[in-house]
Structures are given as structure tokens and as C-alpha cells.
Design an enzyme around this catalytic site. Structure first.
Site, PDB file in Angstrom:
ATOM      1  CG  HIS A 114     -11.473  81.108  41.980  1.00 24.57           C
ATOM      2  ND1 HIS A 114     -12.710  81.023  42.571  1.00 24.57           N
ATOM      3  CD2 HIS A 114     -11.228  82.441  41.831  1.00 24.57           C
ATOM      4  CE1 HIS A 114     -13.212  82.232  42.753  1.00 24.57           C
ATOM      5  NE2 HIS A 114     -12.326  83.117  42.320  1.00 24.57           N
ATOM      6  CG  ASN A 186     -16.784  85.327  43.353  1.00 28.52           C
ATOM      7  OD1 ASN A 186     -16.203  84.369  42.870  1.00 28.52           O
ATOM      8  ND2 ASN A 186     -16.215  86.511  43.480  1.00 28.52           N
ATOM      9  CG  HIS A 378     -11.564  85.529  28.798  1.00 25.88           C
ATOM     10  ND1 HIS A 378     -11.234  86.583  29.623  1.00 25.88           N
ATOM     11  CD2 HIS A 378     -11.367  85.998  27.523  1.00 25.88           C
ATOM     12  CE1 HIS A 378     -10.849  87.617  28.899  1.00 25.88           C
ATOM     13  NE2 HIS A 378     -10.929  87.284  27.629  1.00 25.88           N
TER      14      HIS A 378
END
Length: 731
Positions: A114, A186, A378
């Protein structure tokens, strides 16, 4: 300059600064220009989450004069301090050393995955519909929560292109009143692997070959296909990657998924299992593969430019956040689907997606590095009401993300970077470390204590504390294995493929043929064909024919599947907000320009962006301003093409022995080949004939009145593309 600015009404997005520049370098000192109207930056919170009351400008550069980092004004930044004009540079030049040292350390380690991303600010408003299953405050009716969203590709480096065939990251940081919640997902709902211990393997396989560091940002190479053909649990994700989902038209037009199953808790303490979905208001649309390839060279920043320009133009992208809800049973299986297997989906026909809120992205970043590059997501950033499950991939991510931030951002205090700061009070007893911004008071950074009056105190569940769900753990032995339900690697890939429309299946076949055709080793191609044979006979045979190899038979029974309409992108109608319309004009034919300015305004009023394309730039008759020339324009930038003229070859055209400029002909042919709408009026239809396109073809509108032509083209745009233009055999 003011005259030109006034003429371009409405303004075309993309101006680099907040005010038009002068021709000559300014010499009269003035304060820094304000940020552009479409930009924002993180709230001015303290390192411990308190509001400062200061505006966004408090964090920006101040004063009209150049200074050192400690505020001393400088009179020269173009010449090093030397012993004479031709002498050696002196070590005492503190400004040189500060400037060069800071430059040497401008970059931080890029993300392993990413790395290439684009971030923007927005707001999330809860519907209140999640109340029966989740007590999180940000989901309450009318609750408005600031959000930062980062879109990204997975495999490529920070300098790679936007439009590569790849999974796209969709990470959202909610600055809730109960602390930050990060939904790190995603645009593909499944993953390559079922257990996080294999994450380094799939990434090493997808990354460039270690000996040559090529190919960049591609899966069309031997190491990737060597791994996934051996590791068949990747098959479902591979099918999605070979579909149109892997080349989205825009970040604004792609779905997002939380991938994993999460556990929600309501105010009564009751639990449910859920999967998160982002549904774009504009629909789910993709690029044609040729468009993606062209854009990688013509405009490698296409997706980020599209996102930024849409926001600047006021076409704010929106998504509804939805949840699929399942009962929290001991088996954690729903309709035969193991909810802890991240390579599986639950079809929406079995568990409808229930909307719980809407996300609007409405402000661009002010500084890419400070915000997009330093934002730290996170999956362990959770809030009361949301908990994790025993998904083995999710558990590895809980460890990996925080470990990554320690490395990338230089220490444990990464949550004190402005873009990461929570909007809730922070009293964490975490002290010191690199880049500590909080100036802690008190003498007792420990619990329990009396020297600081016992502060900070632990909160109970009734006071908004985060309490993990007391989920039972079945009696078991420690072992390295997966449950038997994880062993089905082919039924869901078959479900996905059989749910696609005929044209989408053809795109999957072409993608496999292209990707495997780039592999060197024949045995890898043969091995992958065997995997495809276990998914679908038609798919395997078509790819094998393209590779010139025999099609193997299936080694497992091919199950009967019920297609899911939600898995196909086609067959629906969507809003046209933010689409880009190219208008070809003849710069030397004033008659062809009549009505174009009115047409531009109509396109803008419809929430889209018009771009005038001519042989030369500058101002044309009636004050019409050109945004693109035949030299700088390419069809891939536009969602539809309107022809106000059939312009003859310009002086810079090669070749010039034609009736219509050859670059316009190529633009028309590409637009037609990519199934986009084309409109032409008056004598412009001759350009279609020159391009070999029939004026009565599907998705081609020809008339005498530009307004009527545009109305029909607008109707075609609601369906995104006219795939009916091409005959595709039904599979």
C-alpha cells in the site's frame, strides 16, 4: 490573468495554487497565500486529544520572510557561504547544513504494501440503524464524525502508476468521541491467504523479482503465478483480481470491504457477527484494460487526480457503510460459509447489506507527507461496540500494523502526529520515546498511585470503557493447522465467475491470458490452467486456447452455484456526478463554436466537468477557453466524447494527408472501442465516418442540435458504458 480567470466560468479543477500567478517573480513581501478552498488539514488538537480553539492556519507556515527552522530571517538561500566567490564552501554555513540535512531526511521508509496512496478528509453521519446490534457512538442517528480516508494500490512502490491491475486499499480513520476507529479494508472482499503467517509469502511472490527488481506493480510474472497456482486457497482472490474489479474507473466508483468478520456488541451486551461494506453512490465501474495500460503512461496519477479534482469541483464522493449481520453461534458458520475464513464471502442474497451511515469526502489534503504519508492505520484501533473474531489473518494484522508504524514513523508516539491524533481525551501513562509531543504533568506515570491523586482512573463498562467480549474458547490442543471448512478453494471462485455477465467473463478470460502469457515458465501456465479447470471448464478452455496449451480436465467435482447479482458491475443505472466530458472543437471555425459555451454550462449544471479540446490552447472566439489540445488529450481522460466539429489536420499533426486530424480520429476510435458514449452534431459526423464508425451504432448519438445530443449522451452515461455495442457470446 484576471480576464482569463473570469472567462473560465465555471472553473476547471486542477489549479495548483489558491491564486493565479504573476508572469514576473513577485518582489513585494506578502504573507503566505491561504490554502485552496477544497483543502483541509487535521484538526488542531493537542497531542493528548484536547481542542485548541486554533484555526487550521495555526499549523501552517507563518510570516512573509524566509527563515531558519528556529525562526531567524534569511537574506539568501541561493548561495553557500564560501571563502571568496570561487573559494571552498565553509563548514560554518549553518543555513546550508540545516537545509541539506533536512533534505537528506525528508523521506521515511515507504510502506512495504500500500505504498502508493491518496488521502482525503470527510465526514461520516450515522443513520442510527445499527443500534440493535452495535452500541458504538459514531453509528448513532445524526452523529457526525470526522474521517480521513486513504486509497491505495498494494504491490507497487510509491512511484508506480495508479491504474495497474491490483487490489486497492480502502482505509478509513474515524475520529470518534470514544477514540479512533480504523476500518482498514480493500476493494476486494476476500484475501489471498487464510492465515497471516503466509502474508510475507504472497507479498514476496507478488513483488518484483528480487534479482532484477522487475516487473513493478504487476502480477503478470512467474513468481506470482508460481505461488498462487501452488497455493489454491488464493484462487478466489485471483478471480477477483483478473476481473474488472482490479482496474477501477475511479476511487469514487469502487466498493470497499472490511474483508474479515467482526463481532458487534449492543447496549444489552448481546453480540452479532458482521462483515462491513462500503457501497459507492456512483456505482461500481471499471476501466477497460486498454485504458488502464494507456493511462499508466499518459497519466500515471489518474486515480488520485480524479479524486482530488472531483472534490475541488464540488462533486463530493459518497459511500454508504453497510453491514451483513449473522448470528453469533459457537460454530461461526452461516449458510455453509465459515465466517472466519477470509477467502470466502457471504452472498448478499443470503445476508442483505444493511446501511448504517453515509461517508462524504469533501476536503483534499493540504500536505501529502504530513497527512497521507504519515497517517497510521491499525486494525486494533477499536471502539466500544466493535470487537475482533478468531480469524487467523486478522490476528496477524493486529500484530503487524503497530509493528509497521514503529518502523516507518520512527517510534512509539506515531498517534501524536496531527493526522493520527484522536478527538477524545488521552491519558495513557505512555511516556517519553522518540517524537514525544505531549508535555506530561504529574510525577506518577504508573498505576496504582497516590502522588497524582490516583489519576488516571479506570472506567467501567457503563462509563464507555472498551471491554473485550467474553467469548468462550473451545477446549483444544495447540497445533499448526486450519479447520476442515477452510479446505474448499474452488466453489466460491466458481460462484464469482458464474455471477458475471458475458462481457465481464470475457474480460476475466483476457486478463488470465495476458497475465499468464507474460510468464516465462510453461509449467507454471500449465499448473494454473489446472486450477482454472477446477473452477470453470469454459474459463479454462478459453485461457488455454489463448496460451496455445491443452485444456486439462477438472480434478474435483464442479458444484452447482446460484449466481449473485451483487457480484456483477453491469445492468444498473447510476448518478453521473463528477464525470468528465470532452468536447472537440475546430479552433479556426467560429461557426462550430456556436453554442459550445452554453453546452459547457449545461454539463457543469449536471454535476460534471467539461473540457474543451482544440488544435491549440488559449482563447478562441466568444471567449471560449481551451483546456486540452490534440497533442495533450487522450480518450482515457473522458467518460464521453462530444464532437462539435470534424477539425482538419493541425500544423503539428502527423500525418497531415487526411480530412480529419489523425489524433482526433484515434480519440474517437478509442472512445468507441472502450464502449463509451459519443455524440456529434452538424458536420461533425464526418469525423465518425473518417474513424470508421457508423453514425447509427449503439451508444453513438448524431443530431443537429447540441443540446438534444447531450441529453441522449447523458442518458447513456447513467449506464456507464455501452457494452451492447459488441457481440459477446453468452457463457
Amino acid at each position: 490573468m484576471d480576464k482569463v480567470t473570469d472567462l473560465v466560468t465555471p472553473p476547471i479543477p486542477g489549479a495548483p495554487g489558491s491564486a493565479p500567478p504573476a508572469v514576473a517573480e513577485p518582489t513585494e513581501p506578502q504573507e503566505p497565500l491561504p490554502r485552496k478552498a477544497d483543502q483541509a488539514s487535521p484538526d488542531t488538537r493537542t497531542a493528548t486529544g484536547a481542542e485548541t480553539g486554533a484555526g487550521h492556519e495555526a499549523r501552517e507556515q507563518q510570516g512573509a520572510y524566509l527563515t531558519t527552522s528556529s525562526g531567524t530571517r534569511l537574506h539568501d538561500t541561493d548561495h553557500s557561504l564560501k571563502a571568496g566567490a570561487r573559494g571552498p564552501t565553509l563548514l560554518q554555513d549553518h543555513h546550508l547544513r540545516e537545509k541539506i540535512t533536512h533534505f537528506d531526511h525528508e523521506r521515511i521508509p515507504e510502506r512495504v504494501v500500500h505504498a502508493r496512496g491518496a488521502g482525503v478528509h470527510g465526514v461520516f453521519v450515522g443513520y442510527g440503524t445499527a443500534g440493535p446490534v452495535c452500541k458504538s457512538a459514531f453509528l448513532r442517528e445524526g452523529e457526525t464524525t470526522p474521517v480521513f480516508v486513504r486509497f491505495s494500490t498494494v504491490v507497487g512502490s510509491r512511484g508506480s502508476a495508479d491504474t495497474v491491475r491490483d487490489t486497492r486499499g480502502f482505509a478509513a480513520k474515524f475520529y470518534t468521541t470514544e477514540g479512533n476507529f480504523d476500518l482498514v479494508g480493500n476493494n476486494i472482499p476476500v484475501f489471498f491467504i487464510q492465515d497471516g503467517i503466509k502474508f510475507p509469502d504472497i507479498i514476496h511472490a507478488a513483488k518484483p523479482h528480487p534479482d532484477r527488481e522487475i516487473p513493478q506493480a504487476q502480477s503478470a510474472h512467474d513468481t506470482f503465478w508460481d505461488f498462487v497456482s501452488l497455493h489454491t486457497e488464493a484462487t478466489h482472490h485471483v478471480l477477483w483480481s483478473m476481473s474488472d474489479r482490479a482496474v477501477p474507473r475511479s476511487y469514487r466508483m469502487m466498493e470497499g470491504f472490511g474483508v474479515h468478520t467482526f463481532r458487534l456488541v449492543n447496549v444489552e451486551g448481546e453480540t452479532s457477527l458482521v462483515k462491513f461494506h462500503w457501497k459507492p453512490r456512483l456505482g461500481v465501474h471499471s476501466l477497460a484494460w486498454e485504458e488502464a495500460q494507456l493511462l499508466s503512461g499518459v497519466d500515471p496519477d489518474f486515480h488520485r487526480r480524479d479524486l482530488f479534482d472531483a472534490i475541488e469541483a464540488g462533486a463530493f464522493p459518497q459511500w454508504e457503510l453497510g453491514i451483513q449481520v449473522f448470528p453469533d453461534t459457537p460454530e461461526q458458520i452461516f449458510e455453509g460459509v465459515d465466517l472466519l475464513d477470509p477467502t470466502k464471502i457471504v452472498p448478499e442474497e443470503l445476508a442483505p447489506v444493511q446501511p448504517v451511515g453515509v461517508l462524504t469526502l469533501n476536503r483534499n489534503t493540504t500536505n501529502y507527507f504530513a497527512e497521507t504519508e504519515q497517517v497510521a492505520f491499525h486494525v486494533g484501533h477499536l471502539v466500544p461496540g466493535i470487537d475482533v473474531t478468531d480469524d487467523p489473518l486478522l490476528h496477524a494484522r493486529l500484530f503487524s500494523y503497530i509493528d509497521t508504524q514503529l518502523s516507518r514513523l520512527g517510534g512509539p508516539n506515531f498517534n501524536q502526529i496531527p493526522v493520527n491524533r484522536p478527538h477524545a481525551p488521552v491519558n495513557d501513562l505512555l511516556r517519553d520515546g522518540a517524537h514525544q509531543h505531549a508535555v506530561h504533568a504529574g510525577v506518577a506515570p504508573y498505576k496504582p498511585n497516590t502522588l497524582d491523586g490516583g489519576c488516571p482512573f479506570q472506567a467501567g463498562a457503563d462509563m464507555g470503557a472498551y471491554v473485550e467480549v467474553a467469548a468462550p474458547v473451545a477446549a483444544a490442543v495447540k497445533e499448526r493447522k486450519s479447520p476442515a471448512s477452510f479446505e474448499d478453494h474452488f466453489s466460491q471462485p466458481r460462484l464469482f465467475y458464474r455471477s458475471l455477465s458475458p462481457v465481464e467473463r470475457q474480460h476475466v478470460i483476457a486478463a488470465f491470458t495476458f497475465e499468464l502469457g507474460k510468464c516465462y515458465e510453461k509449467v507454471i501456465k500449465e499448473r494454473q490452467l489446472q486450477v482454472l479447470a477446477n473452477v470453470d471448464t469454459e474459463l479454462c478452455a478459453a485461457v488455454a486456447a489463448g496460451l496455445g496449451l491443452p485444456a486439462p480436465g477438472s480434478t474435483v467435482p464442479l458444484p452447482e452455484v446460484t449466481p449473485s447479482a451483487a457480484l456483477s458491475q453491469l445492468g444498473k443505472r447510476w448518478p453521473t456526478d463528477g464525470r468528465v466530458i470532452g468536447i472537440v472543437v475546430d479552433a479556426d471555425d467560429d461557426a462550430s463554436l456556436a453554442g459550445v459555451d452554453t453546452l459547457r454550462q449545461a454539463i457543469t449544471d449536471a454535476g460534471m466537468t467539461p473540457l474543451v479540446i482544440a488544435a491549440r490552447g488559449g482563447e478562441l472566439a466568444d471567449g471560449l477557453i481551451v483546456q486540452r489540445t490534440f497533442l495533450t488529450a487522450r480518450s482515457v481522460e473522458f467518460d464521453a466524447l462530444l464532437l462539435a466539429a470534424a477539425p482538419p489536420p493541425a500544423p503539428d499533426a502527423i500525418p497531415r494527408l487526411a480530412a480529419v486530424d489523425p489524433r482526433v480520429v484515434v480519440m474517437i476510435q478509442e472512445t468507441h472501442r472502450h464502449a463509451k458514449a459519443i455524440g456529434a452534431w452538424s458536420g461533425a459526423a464526418t469525423a465518425l465516418t473518417e474513424a470508421g464508425i457508423g453514425t447509427d451504432d449503439i451508444g453513438v448519438v448524431v443530431g443537429e442540435d447540441s443540446a438534444e445530443v447531450f441529453t441522449e449522451v447523458l442518458d447513456l452515461l447513467a449506464g456507464h458504458r455501452s457494452w451492447e455495442r459488441f457481440a459477446v457470446p453468452a457463457g
